[in-house]
Design a protein around this motif. Sequence first.
Motif, short mmCIF file in Angstrom:
data_model
loop_
_atom_site.label_atom_id
_atom_site.label_comp_id
_atom_site.label_asym_id
_atom_site.label_seq_id
_atom_site.Cartn_x
_atom_site.Cartn_y
_atom_site.Cartn_z
N MET A 19 33.18 21.88 16.45
CA MET A 19 32.54 21.91 15.14
C MET A 19 31.19 21.22 15.22
O MET A 19 31.02 20.24 15.92
CB MET A 19 33.42 21.21 14.09
N SER A 20 30.24 21.73 14.45
CA SER A 20 28.94 21.11 14.39
C SER A 20 28.96 19.97 13.37
O SER A 20 29.87 19.84 12.56
CB SER A 20 27.89 22.14 13.98
N ASN A 21 27.93 19.13 13.41
CA ASN A 21 27.89 17.99 12.51
C ASN A 21 26.59 17.98 11.72
O ASN A 21 25.95 16.94 11.52
CB ASN A 21 28.05 16.69 13.32
N ALA A 22 26.16 19.15 11.28
CA ALA A 22 24.89 19.28 10.57
C ALA A 22 25.04 18.77 9.14
O ALA A 22 25.89 19.25 8.39
CB ALA A 22 24.45 20.74 10.58
N THR A 23 24.22 17.78 8.80
CA THR A 23 24.21 17.26 7.43
C THR A 23 22.80 17.27 6.88
O THR A 23 22.40 16.37 6.14
CB THR A 23 24.77 15.82 7.39
N PHE A 66 33.46 29.18 13.95
CA PHE A 66 33.53 30.62 13.67
C PHE A 66 33.00 30.97 12.29
O PHE A 66 32.61 32.12 12.05
CB PHE A 66 34.96 31.15 13.84
N GLU A 67 32.96 30.00 11.37
CA GLU A 67 32.39 30.29 10.05
C GLU A 67 30.89 30.56 10.14
O GLU A 67 30.35 31.36 9.39
CB GLU A 67 32.65 29.12 9.10
N HIS A 68 30.22 29.91 11.07
CA HIS A 68 28.81 30.19 11.30
C HIS A 68 28.62 31.58 11.89
O HIS A 68 27.66 32.27 11.58
CB HIS A 68 28.21 29.14 12.23
N GLU A 69 29.56 32.01 12.72
CA GLU A 69 29.48 33.35 13.31
C GLU A 69 29.54 34.41 12.22
O GLU A 69 28.78 35.38 12.22
CB GLU A 69 30.63 33.56 14.30
N VAL A 70 30.45 34.23 11.28
CA VAL A 70 30.61 35.21 10.21
C VAL A 70 29.38 35.22 9.31
O VAL A 70 28.92 36.27 8.87
CB VAL A 70 31.88 34.92 9.39
N GLY A 121 26.97 37.42 10.63
CA GLY A 121 27.35 38.83 10.63
C GLY A 121 27.97 39.36 11.91
O GLY A 121 28.20 40.56 12.03
N SER A 122 28.26 38.53 12.90
CA SER A 122 28.82 39.03 14.16
C SER A 122 30.34 39.12 14.05
O SER A 122 31.07 38.26 14.51
CB SER A 122 28.44 38.10 15.31
N THR A 123 30.83 40.19 13.40
CA THR A 123 32.27 40.32 13.13
C THR A 123 32.90 41.56 13.77
O THR A 123 34.10 41.73 13.71
CB THR A 123 32.52 40.40 11.61
N SER A 124 32.11 42.44 14.39
CA SER A 124 32.63 43.74 14.80
C SER A 124 33.68 43.66 15.90
O SER A 124 34.51 44.55 16.03
CB SER A 124 31.47 44.64 15.26
N SER A 125 33.67 42.60 16.71
CA SER A 125 34.60 42.53 17.84
C SER A 125 35.82 41.66 17.54
O SER A 125 36.61 41.39 18.43
CB SER A 125 33.87 41.95 19.07
N ILE A 126 36.00 41.25 16.29
CA ILE A 126 37.10 40.37 15.94
C ILE A 126 38.36 41.19 15.65
O ILE A 126 38.34 42.12 14.86
CB ILE A 126 36.73 39.51 14.71
N SER A 127 39.46 40.83 16.30
CA SER A 127 40.72 41.55 16.14
C SER A 127 41.46 41.04 14.91
O SER A 127 41.17 39.95 14.39
CB SER A 127 41.60 41.35 17.37
N PRO A 128 42.45 41.80 14.41
CA PRO A 128 43.27 41.33 13.28
C PRO A 128 43.92 39.98 13.56
O PRO A 128 43.99 39.13 12.68
CB PRO A 128 44.31 42.44 13.11
N ARG A 129 44.40 39.79 14.79
CA ARG A 129 45.04 38.51 15.15
C ARG A 129 44.04 37.36 15.04
O ARG A 129 44.37 36.27 14.54
CB ARG A 129 45.60 38.60 16.57
N GLU A 130 42.81 37.60 15.48
CA GLU A 130 41.79 36.54 15.39
C GLU A 130 41.44 36.23 13.94
O GLU A 130 41.26 35.06 13.57
CB GLU A 130 40.54 36.97 16.16
N TRP A 131 41.34 37.28 13.10
CA TRP A 131 41.07 37.04 11.67
C TRP A 131 42.16 36.15 11.08
O TRP A 131 41.88 35.19 10.36
CB TRP A 131 41.02 38.35 10.91
#
Length: 261
Positions: A1-5, A121-125, A128-138
């Motif tokens: 996790m990042s620690n950006a404040t 992973f919230e930063h990834e979403v 917009g980089s969601t195309s390769s995410i499987s149902p299990r990963e979601w």
Amino acid sequence: MSNATSIGSVVRVPRDCFSTQQQQQQQQQTLSKNLKNKFGRAVIATVDEDYICVFWENSSTPQPIIDWNDETRRNDLKKHHFLNKKFLVTPLFLPLDAKQDNDDGKEFTISTKNILPLLDFEHEVIHGSTSSISPREWKDRADQLLRLGDATAAIPYYEAALAMTSKIQVGGSALIQRKGRIVVVDVDCINEEDDTTTTVDVTFTNEEGEEEEVVVKENQLLLCLRPHRNNEDDGNGDSLMQQKILLNLSRCLLQLAEIDF
């Protein structure tokens, strides 16, 4: 996790810090019970050495995260028109800040010790980089958010997993609304009449206990149920994934029902 404040960053904060003084006086017992260990996302407005000022990001209203403009998603949408919905299960919520006119746009001060950074992973979403995410990963990501106490953030991930596991198929089952109630139907035939219209022949047991056959438009399907077969999974290692998604979605909705007064 990042620690950006830094100013403008999104962080996770306890929900009880957003209850107004009047609410705390009138509903102290309810608040302490319903908001304990519950978190939500907020945007940092100002930063001090030990404290930050924040304001809600979208309050308690879940927001979809699947991008249907993605090529893979567009192909799914062409095949399954009933997926063209904000969510398959989650109802529309009136934003908490819409009910609290006095708090609309108000900043809240909170100790930096009480904030949590977003998960990676919230930063990834967000980007917009969601195309390769499987149902299990979601689902796994949703489970992490639910364990953190952030039902609002978890719901879109469960809904994304649910949309990817809800596939219409001959011999399968689905849910439709019939005469004011939800019924389980068997899918007998799928009729692709043109690029925009698909009808489905379904069979179900009516209120009189008799078998009834009807033709419905595909967008009338509420959810397609995945068949469960013993010792057989879906390629993601879990034959009961859809059932688990629905169970945890129910837990999320119960949490929101408690805090969205």
